[in-house]
Design a protein around this motif. Structure first.
Motif, mmCIF file in Angstrom:
data_model
loop_
_atom_site.group_PDB
_atom_site.id
_atom_site.type_symbol
_atom_site.label_atom_id
_atom_site.label_comp_id
_atom_site.label_asym_id
_atom_site.label_seq_id
_atom_site.Cartn_x
_atom_site.Cartn_y
_atom_site.Cartn_z
ATOM 1 N N ALA A 11 0.734 -1.054 -0.360
ATOM 2 C CA ALA A 11 -0.031 -0.090 0.551
ATOM 3 C C ALA A 11 1.007 1.008 0.014
ATOM 4 C CB ALA A 11 -0.245 -0.055 1.442
ATOM 5 N N VAL A 12 0.583 2.215 -1.018
ATOM 6 C CA VAL A 12 1.333 3.163 -0.738
ATOM 7 C C VAL A 12 0.696 5.186 -1.167
ATOM 8 C CG1 VAL A 12 2.825 4.719 -2.575
ATOM 9 C CG2 VAL A 12 2.913 2.660 -2.562
ATOM 10 N N LEU A 13 1.546 5.605 0.105
ATOM 11 C CA LEU A 13 0.673 6.855 0.368
ATOM 12 C C LEU A 13 1.624 8.053 -0.259
ATOM 13 C CD1 LEU A 13 -1.068 9.145 1.596
ATOM 14 C CD2 LEU A 13 0.111 8.740 3.419
ATOM 15 N N PRO A 14 0.762 8.469 -1.309
ATOM 16 C CA PRO A 14 2.036 9.709 -2.278
ATOM 17 C C PRO A 14 1.559 11.134 -1.623
ATOM 18 C CG PRO A 14 -0.235 8.889 -3.753
ATOM 19 C CD PRO A 14 -0.045 7.751 -2.202
ATOM 20 N N VAL A 15 2.440 11.644 -1.314
ATOM 21 C CA VAL A 15 1.693 12.711 -0.429
ATOM 22 C C VAL A 15 2.997 14.119 -1.268
ATOM 23 C CG1 VAL A 15 2.906 14.270 2.058
ATOM 24 C CG2 VAL A 15 2.025 12.318 1.468
ATOM 25 N N LEU A 16 2.411 15.365 -1.733
ATOM 26 C CA LEU A 16 2.800 15.832 -2.707
ATOM 27 C C LEU A 16 2.650 17.613 -1.891
ATOM 28 C CD1 LEU A 16 2.793 15.215 -6.172
ATOM 29 C CD2 LEU A 16 4.527 15.065 -4.875
ATOM 30 N N THR A 17 3.534 18.616 -2.073
ATOM 31 C CA THR A 17 3.155 19.719 -1.318
ATOM 32 C C THR A 17 3.849 20.844 -2.257
ATOM 33 O OG1 THR A 17 5.796 20.463 -0.041
ATOM 34 C CG2 THR A 17 3.658 19.372 0.674
ATOM 35 N N GLY A 18 3.188 22.087 -2.397
ATOM 36 C CA GLY A 18 3.408 22.896 -3.660
ATOM 37 C C GLY A 18 2.921 24.486 -2.719
ATOM 38 N N ALA A 19 3.181 25.161 -4.327
ATOM 39 C CA ALA A 19 2.778 26.648 -3.635
ATOM 40 C C ALA A 19 2.391 27.027 -3.926
ATOM 41 C CB ALA A 19 3.220 27.549 -4.234
ATOM 42 N N ALA A 20 0.530 26.603 -4.978
ATOM 43 C CA ALA A 20 -0.729 26.480 -5.229
ATOM 44 C C ALA A 20 -1.442 25.691 -5.733
ATOM 45 C CB ALA A 20 -0.611 27.400 -6.595
ATOM 46 N N PRO A 21 -3.282 25.734 -5.240
ATOM 47 C CA PRO A 21 -3.753 24.465 -5.034
ATOM 48 C C PRO A 21 -3.521 24.225 -6.970
ATOM 49 C CG PRO A 21 -4.907 26.656 -4.233
ATOM 50 C CD PRO A 21 -3.089 26.752 -4.516
ATOM 51 N N VAL A 22 -3.496 24.887 -7.797
ATOM 52 C CA VAL A 22 -2.901 24.114 -9.162
ATOM 53 C C VAL A 22 -2.290 22.635 -8.982
ATOM 54 C CG1 VAL A 22 -1.392 25.800 -9.783
ATOM 55 C CG2 VAL A 22 -2.666 24.355 -11.973
ATOM 56 N N HIS A 23 -1.126 22.712 -8.269
ATOM 57 C CA HIS A 23 -0.022 21.785 -8.145
ATOM 58 C C HIS A 23 -0.367 20.463 -7.689
ATOM 59 C CE1 HIS A 23 3.205 24.545 -9.260
ATOM 60 N NE2 HIS A 23 2.724 25.062 -8.472
ATOM 61 N N ALA A 24 -1.391 20.608 -6.825
ATOM 62 C CA ALA A 24 -2.111 19.885 -6.426
ATOM 63 C C ALA A 24 -2.819 18.123 -8.095
ATOM 64 C CB ALA A 24 -3.611 19.473 -5.773
ATOM 65 N N LEU A 25 -3.247 18.053 -9.044
ATOM 66 C CA LEU A 25 -2.700 17.556 -10.327
ATOM 67 C C LEU A 25 -1.685 17.054 -9.724
ATOM 68 C CD1 LEU A 25 -4.463 19.664 -12.215
ATOM 69 C CD2 LEU A 25 -5.371 18.561 -11.067
ATOM 70 N N ALA A 26 -0.682 17.362 -9.494
ATOM 71 C CA ALA A 26 0.805 16.288 -10.182
ATOM 72 C C ALA A 26 0.331 15.017 -9.100
ATOM 73 C CB ALA A 26 1.797 16.938 -8.911
ATOM 74 N N VAL A 27 -0.002 14.742 -8.057
ATOM 75 C CA VAL A 27 -0.345 13.323 -7.304
ATOM 76 C C VAL A 27 -0.707 12.545 -8.458
ATOM 77 C CG1 VAL A 27 -1.527 12.495 -5.508
ATOM 78 C CG2 VAL A 27 -0.624 14.481 -4.792
ATOM 79 N N ASP A 28 -2.277 12.911 -9.116
ATOM 80 C CA ASP A 28 -2.520 12.122 -9.808
ATOM 81 C C ASP A 28 -1.742 12.225 -10.941
ATOM 82 O OD1 ASP A 28 -4.250 10.885 -7.625
ATOM 83 O OD2 ASP A 28 -5.661 12.153 -8.026
ATOM 84 N N TYR A 29 -0.807 13.126 -11.674
ATOM 85 C CA TYR A 29 -0.686 12.797 -12.840
ATOM 86 C C TYR A 29 0.664 12.234 -13.085
ATOM 87 C CZ TYR A 29 -5.474 14.558 -14.652
ATOM 88 O OH TYR A 29 -6.399 14.303 -14.753
ATOM 89 N N ALA A 30 1.851 13.256 -12.272
ATOM 90 C CA ALA A 30 2.837 12.817 -12.488
ATOM 91 C C ALA A 30 3.724 11.631 -11.340
ATOM 92 C CB ALA A 30 3.496 14.243 -11.795
ATOM 93 N N LEU A 31 3.041 11.382 -9.734
ATOM 94 C CA LEU A 31 2.981 10.278 -8.781
ATOM 95 C C LEU A 31 2.894 9.037 -9.146
ATOM 96 C CD1 LEU A 31 5.925 9.802 -6.952
ATOM 97 C CD2 LEU A 31 3.615 11.581 -5.254
ATOM 98 N N ARG A 32 1.785 9.028 -9.461
ATOM 99 C CA ARG A 32 0.870 8.151 -8.753
ATOM 100 C C ARG A 32 0.568 7.045 -10.129
ATOM 101 N NH1 ARG A 32 -4.036 6.343 -6.347
ATOM 102 N NH2 ARG A 32 -4.191 8.583 -5.622
ATOM 103 N N PRO A 33 1.240 7.356 -11.446
ATOM 104 C CA PRO A 33 1.541 6.593 -12.365
ATOM 105 C C PRO A 33 2.919 6.342 -12.261
ATOM 106 C CG PRO A 33 0.914 8.551 -13.598
ATOM 107 C CD PRO A 33 1.006 8.637 -12.288
ATOM 108 N N VAL A 34 3.516 6.640 -12.208
ATOM 109 C CA VAL A 34 5.390 5.556 -11.131
ATOM 110 C C VAL A 34 4.848 4.849 -10.047
ATOM 111 C CG1 VAL A 34 7.639 6.177 -10.705
ATOM 112 C CG2 VAL A 34 6.466 7.950 -12.659
ATOM 113 N N LEU A 35 3.977 5.298 -9.125
ATOM 114 C CA LEU A 35 3.730 4.440 -8.135
ATOM 115 C C LEU A 35 2.925 3.092 -8.263
ATOM 116 C CD1 LEU A 35 2.791 6.418 -5.906
ATOM 117 C CD2 LEU A 35 5.288 5.776 -6.194
ATOM 118 N N ALA A 36 2.712 3.480 -10.085
ATOM 119 C CA ALA A 36 1.766 1.549 -10.343
ATOM 120 C C ALA A 36 2.181 0.841 -11.021
ATOM 121 C CB ALA A 36 0.073 2.657 -10.720
#
Length: 179
Positions: free
Chosen positions: A100-125
């Motif tokens: 089981a994996v929990l991705p956690v990202l921090t960023g300067a603005a809400p628009v960066h929240a997309l990186a969880v699902d579009y950048a990190l999640r695919p690599v973990l999968a």
């Protein structure tokens, strides 16, 4: 007791992301949690993809032997950090199988929240994670660093608690009830 590796993918020593990850790790009572700051691994071995290096091979082994993983990074250029990418590239195929994996990202603005699902999640999968739980994204300003760690606003802490609950309930053979 489940073992969890918490990978800190920030290149900074004064990172809010690392402080947040340590805060999350501290909330995982009843689990054996090991926080690994990727930036502390030997740079030559990391950049040279030297998986025979003792420090690199030890962390790769910790990851492959763990029941769960937390992967945390600040967002840079709409994705997770390069130092984290460099380490993830060293993992063998299916290194996260059964985890089981929990991705956690921090960023300067809400628009960066997309990186969880579009950048990190695919690599973990792609690394074979059994279950990538709902990711957590926090804006930098929501994380107040203190000498003892971090202070989070109550609504932010509730989001962190929900993410932790998602991870712990997805661990193999674990039933968690938070009071």
């Amino acid at each position: 007791m489940s073992s969890i590796v918490a990978l800190a993918g920030s290149p900074s020593t004064e990172s809010r992301t690392v402080a947040l990850l340590r805060h999350i790790a501290g909330s995982l009572d009843g689990h054996d949690v090991h926080v690994v700051p990727v930036r502390a691994l030997p740079a030559d071995a990391l950049l040279g993809a030297d998986t025979a290096d003792p420090a690199i091979s030890a962390v790769v082994r910790q990851v492959t032997d763990a029941d769960g993983l937390i992967v945390a990074s600040p967002v840079y250029k709409a994705a997770y950090s390069g130092v984290l990418k460099t380490f993830l590239d060293l993992l063998p195929a299916n290194a996260l199988a059964g985890k089981a994996v929990l991705p956690v990202l921090t960023g300067a603005a809400p628009v960066h929240a997309l990186a969880v699902d579009y950048a990190l999640r695919p690599v973990l999968a792609a690394l074979g994670a059994r279950h990538v739980v709902q990711g957590l994204f926090l804006i930098d300003k929501q994380i107040e660093r203190t000498p003892d760690g971090v202070v989070l606003a109550p609504d932010v802490q509730a989001s962190v608690d929900a993410a932790v609950d998602g991870l712990t309930s997805a661990l193999p053979g674990v039933l968690t009830v938070r009071s």
